[in-house]
Design an enzyme around this catalytic site. Structure first.
Site, short mmCIF file in Angstrom:
data_model
loop_
_atom_site.label_atom_id
_atom_site.label_comp_id
_atom_site.label_asym_id
_atom_site.label_seq_id
_atom_site.Cartn_x
_atom_site.Cartn_y
_atom_site.Cartn_z
N ASP A 1 -9.90 36.05 -29.26
CA ASP A 1 -9.97 36.89 -30.46
C ASP A 1 -11.39 37.27 -30.86
O ASP A 1 -12.36 36.61 -30.49
CB ASP A 1 -9.33 36.15 -31.65
CG ASP A 1 -7.82 36.08 -31.53
OD1 ASP A 1 -7.30 36.33 -30.42
OD2 ASP A 1 -7.18 35.75 -32.54
N ASP A 2 -11.45 38.32 -31.67
CA ASP A 2 -12.62 38.75 -32.44
C ASP A 2 -13.70 39.48 -31.66
O ASP A 2 -14.71 39.89 -32.23
CB ASP A 2 -13.27 37.56 -33.20
CG ASP A 2 -12.32 36.88 -34.17
OD1 ASP A 2 -11.17 37.37 -34.31
OD2 ASP A 2 -12.69 35.86 -34.76
N HIS B 1 -11.59 42.15 -39.90
CA HIS B 1 -11.12 40.77 -39.96
C HIS B 1 -10.91 40.26 -41.40
O HIS B 1 -11.32 39.16 -41.75
CB HIS B 1 -12.10 39.85 -39.22
CG HIS B 1 -11.43 38.63 -38.63
ND1 HIS B 1 -11.21 37.48 -39.36
CD2 HIS B 1 -10.92 38.40 -37.41
CE1 HIS B 1 -10.62 36.58 -38.58
NE2 HIS B 1 -10.41 37.12 -37.39
N HIS C 1 -6.64 43.64 -33.69
CA HIS C 1 -6.92 42.49 -34.56
C HIS C 1 -7.63 42.95 -35.85
O HIS C 1 -8.39 42.19 -36.44
CB HIS C 1 -7.78 41.48 -33.78
CG HIS C 1 -7.87 40.10 -34.39
ND1 HIS C 1 -6.79 39.44 -34.92
CD2 HIS C 1 -8.93 39.25 -34.52
CE1 HIS C 1 -7.18 38.24 -35.36
NE2 HIS C 1 -8.47 38.10 -35.14
N HIS D 1 -11.79 32.14 -28.82
CA HIS D 1 -12.60 33.28 -29.29
C HIS D 1 -13.66 33.62 -28.25
O HIS D 1 -14.39 32.72 -27.82
CB HIS D 1 -13.24 32.95 -30.64
CG HIS D 1 -12.22 32.77 -31.72
ND1 HIS D 1 -11.55 31.58 -31.90
CD2 HIS D 1 -11.72 33.62 -32.65
CE1 HIS D 1 -10.69 31.71 -32.90
NE2 HIS D 1 -10.78 32.94 -33.38
NI NI Z 1 -9.68 36.43 -35.59
#
Ligand code: NI
Length: 471
Positions: A291-292, A346, A342, A433
């Protein structure tokens, strides 16, 4: 969790533009109290006689559904077609389309077979029996029999299940909760039932062919109806036996099938009731998710490690990072990984006005599409924070995780491995991540461990279709 697309029943797939035009034409030409016009059927027979067509209402087995019978007669050809009418117009249209197609097919065959003797004419019948289940689902089983003069008669079956609550057609996938393990269990059930049926002994396909015939998937499956408290499965002539056997059925008590049914189709189980055991799932799978990102250097490192293991993963990207590192996002895509949405910044979506949620999603979607040329099919809400309003807004499937490596917190390669070791389970969706260097540093050891334990690295979609836990 939300379904990405709603697959329609097979008969609908055939609804081409041409067919729609026929429906419209039929709709414009309603001249009696019934919905079925005689369009295209007024052709005179060989002797120049016009057909005699009549429609009458006949008794129905359920109160909310009317059943009509249309009869057609010329000197060479007759048909008797029963069809239901509910209070839902779009369902009625689907049925009309189906019936008209059947009718036209028969009349075309009959037209080519008009040179018949007086006592041997072309005949076609469709019988329908409606069933109601849980005061919500209507099942319609159409049994068609075609008997062309001087030829052997043939039969076939079509089924429709209508959800009176959502006003939608029900697909086989809906009934089995879109779960592949349930489908595999159903396939095994069908195979076992057919094999055990002594009345089919002489006509059943050999074991290998039968196994192949009943290995269904979501695109290819048998006709099913819920009749009283039973799931009835219809196999067309020749599908699982010699053609001469005609239509073959098996049935399973809805209580017994409880273990493979989506919740709306389950009926209340009596205590100690025996239910169908799920097939053993021999494969071990995990879905790796990052993620991210994308990140200017860590993402690339992770891609290289994944390649060493021939592993495919899912990257839930932030729109603003895709904007900053479009080349890296492209690289992720080109190397065969899945990219998920995503959001842009955030945020905790549950704390935003819904219009802001929409913006977060759409901007990111546009950025990803403009970068890799494809839309995402999966979404992960930041922090896993979502609610029904957000789920209704996001058009794709929302997926959280079942194993949190906490890599964002400990930022330690060794801890990454020890957390995975202590929490790993089959069909895990593992959260990591690709913006923290220690995650890249510890990844190789994690993949080595998972591989040694026999896990395959697969997509989130595949894992979820086997998972029996909720995220
Ligand atoms: Ni995230």
């Amino acid at each position: 969790m939300q379904r990405q697309t709603k697959k329609k029943r097979r008969p609908l797939v055939f609804a081409s533009v041409a067919c729609l035009l026929i429906i419209v034409a039929v709709g414009l030409l309603v001249f009696s109290q019934n919905n079925f016009s005689t369009l295209g059927q007024t052709t005179a027979d060989a002797k120049g006689n016009q057909p005699n067509i009549e429609t009458e209402e006949i008794p129905s087995s359920i109160e909310q559904v009317k059943v009509f019978k249309e009869t057609y007669k010329t000197s060479t050809t007759t048909y008797e077609i029963e069809y239901p009418e509910t209070t839902d117009e779009s369902f009625n249209e689907t049925i009309q389309h189906f019936i008209n197609t059947e009718k036209e097919q028969f009349l075309a065959l009959a037209k080519d077979n008009e040179d018949v003797s007086k006592d041997d004419t072309n005949k076609f019948t469709i019988n329908v029996t409606p069933f109601e289940y849980k005061q919500r689902f209507y099942s319609f089983t159409f049994k068609a029999n075609t008997a062309l003069a001087a030829k052997k008669s043939t039969e076939h079956v079509a089924t429709f299940i209508f959800d009176n609550e959502s006003a939608q057609l029900v697909s086989f996938e809906d009934i089995l909760n879109n779960n592949l393990r349930y489908l595999e269990t159903f396939n095994q059930f069908a195979f076992d039932q057919l094999s055990a049926d002594t009345s089919l002994q002489d006509s059943l396909l050999n074991e290998k062919s039968l196994k192949k015939a009943v290995t269904y998937d979501w695109e290819h499956y048998p006709e099913v109806a819920i009749e009283d408290n039973y799931l009835i499965v219809y196999f067309q002539p020749g599908e699982v036996t010699a053609e001469s056997q005609g239509v073959v059925t098996i049935k399973g008590d809805m209580n017994y099938l409880h273990s493979i049914l989506a919740e709306p189709f389950q009926s209340e189980l009596t205590e100690g009731a025996k239910t169908l055991p799920l097939v053993v799932d021999n494969r071990k799978r995990v879905a790796l998710t990052f993620d991210d990102g994308p990140h200017k250097s860590v993402t690339e490192e992770i891609l290289n490690i994944l390649d060493e293991f021939d592993a495919k993963a899912t990257f839930f990207m932030l729109g603003k990072n895709v904007q900053a590192y479009p080349e890296i996002a492209k690289e992720v895509h080109n190397r065969g990984h899945v990219i998920g949405n995503h959001t842009w910044t955030h945020p905790v979506l549950t704390k935003l006005p819904i219009s802001e949620v929409q913006k977060e999603y759409t901007q990111t979607e546009e950025m990803i599409f403009n970068t890799i040329g494809e839309h995402t099919t999966i979404f992960r809400p930041p922090y896993g924070a979502t609610n029904d309003d957000i789920k209704a807004l996001i058009p794709t499937r929302s997926v959280n995780w079942s194993l949190d490596t906490l890599d964002w917190k400990h930022r330690n390669a060794q801890t990454l491995l020890s957390i995975v070791k202590s929490s790993i389970h089959n069909n895990a969706v593992i959260l990591m991540h690709d913006i923290h260097q220690p995650t890249a540093d510890g990844l190789r050891a994690v993949l080595q461990y998972l591989q040694s334990e026999g896990y395959e690295f697969t997509t989130v979609d595949e894992v979820l279709s086997y998972a029996d836990f909720h995220m």
